[in-house]
Design a protein around this motif. Sequence first.
Motif, PDB file in Angstrom:
ATOM      1  N   VAL A 289      74.479  39.522  61.465  1.00 23.85           N
ATOM      2  CA  VAL A 289      74.100  40.645  61.526  1.00 23.85           C
ATOM      3  C   VAL A 289      72.067  40.279  60.959  1.00 23.85           C
ATOM      4  O   VAL A 289      70.973  40.599  61.129  1.00 23.85           O
ATOM      5  N   SER A 290      72.313  39.784  59.215  1.00 21.42           N
ATOM      6  CA  SER A 290      71.362  39.620  58.546  1.00 21.42           C
ATOM      7  C   SER A 290      70.835  38.580  58.496  1.00 21.42           C
ATOM      8  O   SER A 290      70.197  38.194  58.023  1.00 21.42           O
ATOM      9  N   GLY A 291      70.590  37.850  59.712  1.00 23.82           N
ATOM     10  CA  GLY A 291      70.499  36.565  59.928  1.00 23.82           C
ATOM     11  C   GLY A 291      70.958  35.150  59.458  1.00 23.82           C
ATOM     12  O   GLY A 291      72.365  35.024  59.276  1.00 23.82           O
ATOM     13  N   ILE A 292      70.888  34.345  59.824  1.00 24.17           N
ATOM     14  CA  ILE A 292      71.580  32.611  59.148  1.00 24.17           C
ATOM     15  C   ILE A 292      70.428  31.648  58.547  1.00 24.17           C
ATOM     16  O   ILE A 292      69.370  31.759  58.601  1.00 24.17           O
ATOM     17  N   LEU A 293      70.994  31.769  57.351  1.00 23.97           N
ATOM     18  CA  LEU A 293      70.306  30.465  56.195  1.00 23.97           C
ATOM     19  C   LEU A 293      70.716  29.266  56.585  1.00 23.97           C
ATOM     20  O   LEU A 293      71.710  28.364  56.798  1.00 23.97           O
ATOM     21  N   ILE A 294      69.871  28.546  56.430  1.00 28.19           N
ATOM     22  CA  ILE A 294      70.273  27.256  56.963  1.00 28.19           C
ATOM     23  C   ILE A 294      69.970  26.048  55.525  1.00 28.19           C
ATOM     24  O   ILE A 294      68.459  26.976  54.619  1.00 28.19           O
TER      25      ILE A 294
ATOM     26  N   VAL B 250      67.713  27.474  50.605  1.00 23.49           N
ATOM     27  CA  VAL B 250      67.877  27.757  51.825  1.00 23.49           C
ATOM     28  C   VAL B 250      66.943  28.373  52.673  1.00 23.49           C
ATOM     29  O   VAL B 250      65.712  29.237  51.813  1.00 23.49           O
ATOM     30  N   THR B 251      66.552  28.562  53.941  1.00 21.93           N
ATOM     31  CA  THR B 251      65.589  29.151  54.826  1.00 21.93           C
ATOM     32  C   THR B 251      65.765  30.020  55.693  1.00 21.93           C
ATOM     33  O   THR B 251      67.384  29.199  56.445  1.00 21.93           O
ATOM     34  N   PRO B 252      65.365  31.271  55.857  1.00 22.87           N
ATOM     35  CA  PRO B 252      66.301  32.492  56.937  1.00 22.87           C
ATOM     36  C   PRO B 252      65.636  32.102  57.956  1.00 22.87           C
ATOM     37  O   PRO B 252      64.453  31.664  58.548  1.00 22.87           O
ATOM     38  N   ILE B 253      66.928  31.979  59.280  1.00 26.91           N
ATOM     39  CA  ILE B 253      66.656  32.393  60.057  1.00 26.91           C
ATOM     40  C   ILE B 253      66.449  33.414  60.533  1.00 26.91           C
ATOM     41  O   ILE B 253      68.147  34.382  61.108  1.00 26.91           O
TER      42      ILE B 253
ATOM     43  N   PRO C 234      72.234  32.086  41.819  1.00 24.50           N
ATOM     44  CA  PRO C 234      72.010  31.287  40.174  1.00 24.50           C
ATOM     45  C   PRO C 234      72.190  29.970  41.269  1.00 24.50           C
ATOM     46  O   PRO C 234      73.334  29.035  42.519  1.00 24.50           O
ATOM     47  N   GLY C 235      71.399  29.095  40.388  1.00 20.38           N
ATOM     48  CA  GLY C 235      72.128  27.296  41.463  1.00 20.38           C
ATOM     49  C   GLY C 235      70.885  27.004  42.709  1.00 20.38           C
ATOM     50  O   GLY C 235      71.147  26.195  43.613  1.00 20.38           O
ATOM     51  N   THR C 236      70.484  28.338  43.316  1.00 25.19           N
ATOM     52  CA  THR C 236      69.743  28.017  45.011  1.00 25.19           C
ATOM     53  C   THR C 236      68.603  28.562  44.729  1.00 25.19           C
ATOM     54  O   THR C 236      68.201  29.009  44.018  1.00 25.19           O
ATOM     55  N   ALA C 237      67.404  27.803  46.038  1.00 26.47           N
ATOM     56  CA  ALA C 237      66.270  27.927  45.914  1.00 26.47           C
ATOM     57  C   ALA C 237      66.659  28.751  47.508  1.00 26.47           C
ATOM     58  O   ALA C 237      66.578  28.056  48.396  1.00 26.47           O
ATOM     59  N   PHE C 238      65.223  29.691  47.099  1.00 31.06           N
ATOM     60  CA  PHE C 238      65.218  30.660  48.329  1.00 31.06           C
ATOM     61  C   PHE C 238      64.309  30.548  49.033  1.00 31.06           C
ATOM     62  O   PHE C 238      63.018  30.656  48.545  1.00 31.06           O
ATOM     63  N   PHE C 239      64.100  30.395  49.964  1.00 31.19           N
ATOM     64  CA  PHE C 239      62.674  29.939  50.705  1.00 31.19           C
ATOM     65  C   PHE C 239      61.731  31.238  51.897  1.00 31.19           C
ATOM     66  O   PHE C 239      62.626  30.876  52.555  1.00 31.19           O
ATOM     67  N   LEU C 240      61.338  31.421  51.215  1.00 28.32           N
ATOM     68  CA  LEU C 240      60.194  33.248  52.213  1.00 28.32           C
ATOM     69  C   LEU C 240      59.201  33.148  52.441  1.00 28.32           C
ATOM     70  O   LEU C 240      58.094  33.782  51.499  1.00 28.32           O
TER      71      LEU C 240
ATOM     72  N   ASN D 101      71.123  27.868  76.007  1.00 30.42           N
ATOM     73  CA  ASN D 101      70.194  28.784  75.349  1.00 30.42           C
ATOM     74  C   ASN D 101      70.292  28.455  73.857  1.00 30.42           C
ATOM     75  O   ASN D 101      70.317  29.734  72.594  1.00 30.42           O
ATOM     76  N   PRO D 102      70.083  27.061  73.339  1.00 32.63           N
ATOM     77  CA  PRO D 102      69.754  26.940  71.516  1.00 32.63           C
ATOM     78  C   PRO D 102      68.839  27.266  71.193  1.00 32.63           C
ATOM     79  O   PRO D 102      67.841  27.811  71.603  1.00 32.63           O
ATOM     80  N   VAL D 103      69.151  27.640  70.325  1.00 34.66           N
ATOM     81  CA  VAL D 103      67.489  27.660  68.841  1.00 34.66           C
ATOM     82  C   VAL D 103      67.590  26.278  68.557  1.00 34.66           C
ATOM     83  O   VAL D 103      67.415  25.924  67.702  1.00 34.66           O
ATOM     84  N   VAL D 104      65.866  26.315  68.712  1.00 37.66           N
ATOM     85  CA  VAL D 104      64.941  25.008  68.911  1.00 37.66           C
ATOM     86  C   VAL D 104      63.974  25.213  67.963  1.00 37.66           C
ATOM     87  O   VAL D 104      63.576  26.673  67.269  1.00 37.66           O
ATOM     88  N   GLY D 105      63.675  24.274  67.110  1.00 38.63           N
ATOM     89  CA  GLY D 105      62.202  24.112  66.949  1.00 38.63           C
ATOM     90  C   GLY D 105      61.810  24.893  64.969  1.00 38.63           C
ATOM     91  O   GLY D 105      61.113  24.793  65.120  1.00 38.63           O
ATOM     92  N   MET D 106      63.194  24.628  64.427  1.00 33.00           N
ATOM     93  CA  MET D 106      63.503  25.543  63.262  1.00 33.00           C
ATOM     94  C   MET D 106      62.967  24.579  62.284  1.00 33.00           C
ATOM     95  O   MET D 106      62.903  23.617  62.645  1.00 33.00           O
ATOM     96  N   THR D 107      62.201  25.387  61.181  1.00 35.52           N
ATOM     97  CA  THR D 107      62.010  24.093  59.782  1.00 35.52           C
ATOM     98  C   THR D 107      61.902  24.756  58.660  1.00 35.52           C
ATOM     99  O   THR D 107      62.324  25.712  57.990  1.00 35.52           O
ATOM    100  N   SER D 108      63.032  23.871  57.799  1.00 30.72           N
ATOM    101  CA  SER D 108      63.374  24.417  56.580  1.00 30.72           C
ATOM    102  C   SER D 108      63.208  23.220  56.272  1.00 30.72           C
ATOM    103  O   SER D 108      62.542  22.473  55.879  1.00 30.72           O
ATOM    104  N   PHE D 109      63.303  23.506  54.289  1.00 27.92           N
ATOM    105  CA  PHE D 109      62.834  23.312  53.391  1.00 27.92           C
ATOM    106  C   PHE D 109      63.484  22.769  52.329  1.00 27.92           C
ATOM    107  O   PHE D 109      64.744  23.557  52.139  1.00 27.92           O
ATOM    108  N   SER D 110      63.287  21.879  51.976  1.00 26.27           N
ATOM    109  CA  SER D 110      63.531  21.529  50.288  1.00 26.27           C
ATOM    110  C   SER D 110      62.692  20.917  49.435  1.00 26.27           C
ATOM    111  O   SER D 110      61.624  20.796  49.311  1.00 26.27           O
TER     112      SER D 110
END
Length: 313
Positions: free
Chosen positions: A144-149, A165-168, A302-308, A180-189
């Motif tokens: 319910v909170s989305g998926i993190l990539i 992590v980048t949220p979907i 801690p230890g993680t970048a959350f890209f919003l 019906n897959p989810v396509v075209g997502m952009t994730s960051f590093s």
Amino acid sequence: MRNHHFLFLAATLTITACSGDKDGDTTDTDTDVVADTDTDTDTDTDTDTDTDTDTDTDTDTDTDTDTDTDVTGTTGDTGTAVVIDFDISGTAIIFSVQQPAAGLCVTALDPDPALAGKPSVEIAGGTIDKTGAYTITGINVKPVSGILIRVDDCKGGPDFVMPTVTPIPAVMYAAADAKNPVVGMTSFSIDNTYVDGMNLSLAAVGSATTDVSVDGMLMGIVTDATFTPVSGGTVAASSGTPEIYYQDTDMADGLFSTAGVANTETDAFAGGVYLIPAAPVDGYTAAAPGLTYVTQIAGSSPGTAFFLPMVAQ
């Protein structure tokens, strides 16, 4: 950075699994034997002898075996279980250089347990090819909170990046299934060289955080509705006053300051980047001249970048 999938979920930070159902046939054996013998002798004296024998045997055997081993979704009005099974594909980019995050590993995370103070749960993963493309198969939950990539170094590989992590948002996969897959997502590093520059720049402005790779951070870009970075943008928390920094193009005096003074707004030429070290979970929104933004619930760990990303409506 023109990608319409930058939008985040309205609630932040594992699920059910569904399967084949075996239901055995019902065997009903009904045996009814009725024997009726009637002997009637009638003369001047009426003698009536009636013998009635009724034997009724009914055997009903019902065997029902139901084995459920996969993940199911919400059941409909008919009570039929909905099988959850879909893929997520997209492109992973090293943010600082805008190059493919080739050779890194990608993982889909369920953040719902974080609502109860527990760690996010890994759903499935894969690797990123030389073009930055990835596909994660076998997604069997719809949090319910989305998926993190999450994009990170592969296990056993060199330490090149900070886990990012980048949220979907949940709306992106609400109707997803095997066809019906989810396509075209952009994730960051976020690469370690960029992290080192951030740490030096934070020290230059007197930040309480000395190492974002340890404390974690919330970062992103402020854009207009066409996903173009804007100048003059700001980011604020709903209930707190965390440290918020804005990147410029001159590394000589630090990424987040000009002539020793902390920047107070985004710079489009620097990508519209903002940074919040050790960001607490809160509502965050952006402001920019003539633009409107929604509040998003987020926070770093801690230890993680959350890209919003902050994208205007």
